[in-house]
Design a protein around this motif. Structure first.
Motif, PDB file in Angstrom:
ATOM      1  N   VAL A 115       0.849  -1.186   0.000  1.00 30.84           N
ATOM      2  CA  VAL A 115       0.000   0.000   0.000  1.00 30.84           C
ATOM      3  C   VAL A 115       0.888   1.241   0.000  1.00 30.84           C
ATOM      4  CG1 VAL A 115      -1.777   1.296   1.244  1.00 30.84           C
ATOM      5  CG2 VAL A 115      -1.865  -1.203   1.197  1.00 30.84           C
ATOM      6  N   CYS A 142       1.158   5.310   0.218  1.00 34.00           N
ATOM      7  CA  CYS A 142       0.297   6.321   0.816  1.00 34.00           C
ATOM      8  C   CYS A 142       1.076   7.562   1.224  1.00 34.00           C
ATOM      9  CB  CYS A 142      -0.429   5.742   2.029  1.00 34.00           C
ATOM     10  SG  CYS A 142       0.633   4.805   3.147  1.00 34.00           S
ATOM     11  N   ALA A 196      -1.634   7.610   4.867  1.00 34.65           N
ATOM     12  CA  ALA A 196      -0.691   6.799   5.639  1.00 34.65           C
ATOM     13  C   ALA A 196      -1.314   6.330   6.947  1.00 34.65           C
ATOM     14  CB  ALA A 196       0.581   7.597   5.915  1.00 34.65           C
ATOM     15  N   GLY A 226      -3.465   3.444   5.921  1.00 34.97           N
ATOM     16  CA  GLY A 226      -2.623   2.313   5.552  1.00 34.97           C
ATOM     17  C   GLY A 226      -2.082   1.587   6.766  1.00 34.97           C
ATOM     18  N   ALA A 227      -1.610   2.335   7.767  1.00 36.22           N
ATOM     19  CA  ALA A 227      -1.064   1.721   8.980  1.00 36.22           C
ATOM     20  C   ALA A 227      -2.149   1.011   9.772  1.00 36.22           C
ATOM     21  CB  ALA A 227      -0.394   2.788   9.841  1.00 36.22           C
ATOM     22  N   ALA A 243      -2.983  -2.182   7.946  1.00 36.61           N
ATOM     23  CA  ALA A 243      -1.874  -3.141   8.022  1.00 36.61           C
ATOM     24  C   ALA A 243      -1.848  -3.829   9.384  1.00 36.61           C
ATOM     25  CB  ALA A 243      -0.550  -2.436   7.769  1.00 36.61           C
ATOM     26  N   VAL A 259      -2.405  -6.726   3.769  1.00 32.12           N
ATOM     27  CA  VAL A 259      -1.348  -5.732   3.583  1.00 32.12           C
ATOM     28  C   VAL A 259       0.008  -6.361   3.858  1.00 32.12           C
ATOM     29  CG1 VAL A 259      -0.488  -3.467   4.225  1.00 32.12           C
ATOM     30  CG2 VAL A 259      -2.950  -3.911   4.267  1.00 32.12           C
ATOM     31  N   VAL A 314       3.454  -1.340   3.939  1.00 33.23           N
ATOM     32  CA  VAL A 314       2.958   0.023   3.756  1.00 33.23           C
ATOM     33  C   VAL A 314       4.154   0.898   3.423  1.00 33.23           C
ATOM     34  CG1 VAL A 314       1.865   2.014   4.852  1.00 33.23           C
ATOM     35  CG2 VAL A 314       1.040  -0.300   5.368  1.00 33.23           C
ATOM     36  N   THR A 342       2.458  -2.373  12.973  1.00 32.98           N
ATOM     37  CA  THR A 342       2.859  -2.725  11.607  1.00 32.98           C
ATOM     38  C   THR A 342       4.352  -3.044  11.558  1.00 32.98           C
ATOM     39  OG1 THR A 342       1.123  -1.300  10.709  1.00 32.98           O
ATOM     40  CG2 THR A 342       2.887  -1.924   9.215  1.00 32.98           C
ATOM     41  N   LEU A 360       6.326  -1.471   7.725  1.00 29.60           N
ATOM     42  CA  LEU A 360       6.162  -0.057   7.420  1.00 29.60           C
ATOM     43  C   LEU A 360       7.476   0.513   6.902  1.00 29.60           C
ATOM     44  CD1 LEU A 360       4.579   2.616   7.487  1.00 29.60           C
ATOM     45  CD2 LEU A 360       5.254   2.852   9.896  1.00 29.60           C
TER      46      LEU A 360
END
Length: 269
Positions: free
Chosen positions: A88, A90, A95, A98-99, A102, A109, A112, A204, A208
Motif C-alpha cells: 500500500v 500512501c 498513511a 494504511g497503517a 496493516a 497488507v 505500507v 505494523t 512499514l
C-alpha cells in the motif's frame, strides 16, 4: 475500470492495470491519483497497480460520511476486491489508514510505503519547526478551507510545490477542486488533524517503510533529520529509505519505483 458497492449504497470507483505483485495507492484528503501517475506508470511495467477514488471524490459516489473508520473500511474493501497481499503506497492521511489496515489485516497488507513521513499524531511534532505542530496554524488553515476552498488549496500547493509555475498552479488547483468537493476535504482534514495512528504504525513494525526526503511538504513538516529521529523513537522497527538529497519521492518517480520494487520483491516468490 470497475465499481464496488458498499453496504450504505456508496459506489467506489477503482481501476487496475499491469501484472505482477499488487500495489495499491491509498487515497488521501483530496489527492487525485493523477498526481502520482509517473510513479504508478513506472510500477505498472511489472506490478498490478490499483487506484481508487475515495467516497465523495472523483467518480465515486459524492456522499459521506468522511470519518477515519469509514475510509479505512472502504480501503479494506478495495484490497479485498483486488485480492490482498498488497503493498500500500500512501501519503498524508492515507498513511494513517494504511497503517491501521496493516495492523488489523496482515492477510491483506504485505507492506505500507509512506511517502515523505511516517504516520504520526500532530502532538508528536510539538516543538518542531514544522507548521503542522502549531494548533493556531492548522486551525487557521482549516478555517480557510471552510471560507475559501480555492484560496486554501492554492496556499497549500504553492508552499509545498515551489517548482510549479503560475499556470501549473492554477491548473492543479482547478482539477483538485473538481475532483474533491469542499465538504469532503474539510471533513477529512479535521479528522486527520485529530487522529493518532502511532499504535497501529508500531504494530505494523517492519512492514512499514518510510521514503524520506528533505523537500516533502515544504514548511509544513520538520526537516528530514528530525523526522528520521522521530520515526526511530516512536516506530523503531519501521524501515527508512533515503531518497536523493533535496528531492522527494514524488519528484523522483523512478527512484521511488525502484525502492518499491525492492519492497515488493518477496511477493514475487
Amino acid at each position: 475500470m470497475a465499481r464496488l458497492e458498499r453496504p450504505d449504497g456508496v459506489e467506489l470507483h477503482w481501476e487496475e492495470r499491469g501484472e505482477g505483485p499488487l500495489v495499491v495507492l491509498a487515497p488521501h484528503c483530496w489527492g487525485h491519483p493523477g498526481v502520482y501517475e509517473a510513479l504508478l506508470s513506472d510500477l505498472a511495467r511489472d506490478h498490478r497497480v490499483v487506484t481508487s477514488d475515495a467516497r465523495g471524490t472523483g467518480e465515486s459516489t459524492r456522499a459521506g460520511p468522511y470519518d477515519m473508520e469509514t475510509d479505512c473500511s472502504d480501503l479494506e474493501a478495495i484490497l479485498e476486491e483486488a485480492g490482498g497481499e498488497a503493498v500500500v503506497i500512501c501519503t498524508a492521511d492515507g498513511a494513517n489508514r494504511g497503517a491501521r489496515l496493516a495492523a488489523s489485516r496482515t492477510d491483506l497488507v504485505a507492506a505500507v510505503v509512506a511517502l515523505g513521513t511516517a504516520p504520526f499524531a500532530r502532538m508528536h511534532f510539538e516543538g518542531s519547526e514544522g507548521m503542522i505542530a502549531s494548533d493556531t496554524v492548522v486551525g487557521a488553515f482549516i478555517n480557510m478551507l471552510e471560507r475559501d476552498y480555492r484560496g486554501a488549496l492554492r496556499t497549500l500547493l504553492s508552499a509545498t510545490n515551489a517548482q510549479m509555475s503560475e499556470a501549473e498552479l492554477r491548473e492543479r488547483v482547478g482539477f483538485q477542486i473538481s475532483y474533491c468537493p469542499q465538504e469532503a476535504a474539510v471533513a477529512r482534514v479535521r479528522v486527520w488533524a485529530e487522529d493518532d495512528p502511532t499504535a497501529a504504525a508500531r504494530e505494523t513494525g517492519a512492514r512499514l517503510w518510510i521514503l524520506i526526503a528533505a523537500d516533502v511538504a515544504g514548511p509544513w513538516l520538520p526537516p528530514a533529520d528530525e523526522r528520521r529521529r522521530l520515526t526511530e523513537a516512536l516506530i523503531p522497527e519501521a524501515r527508512i529509505v533515503e531518497t536523493a538529497a533535496g528531492t522527494g519521492p514524488i519528484s523522483q518517480p523512478g527512484v521511488a519505483a525502484d525502492a518499491i520494487r525492492r519492497i515488493s520483491a518477496p511477493l514475487r516468490v
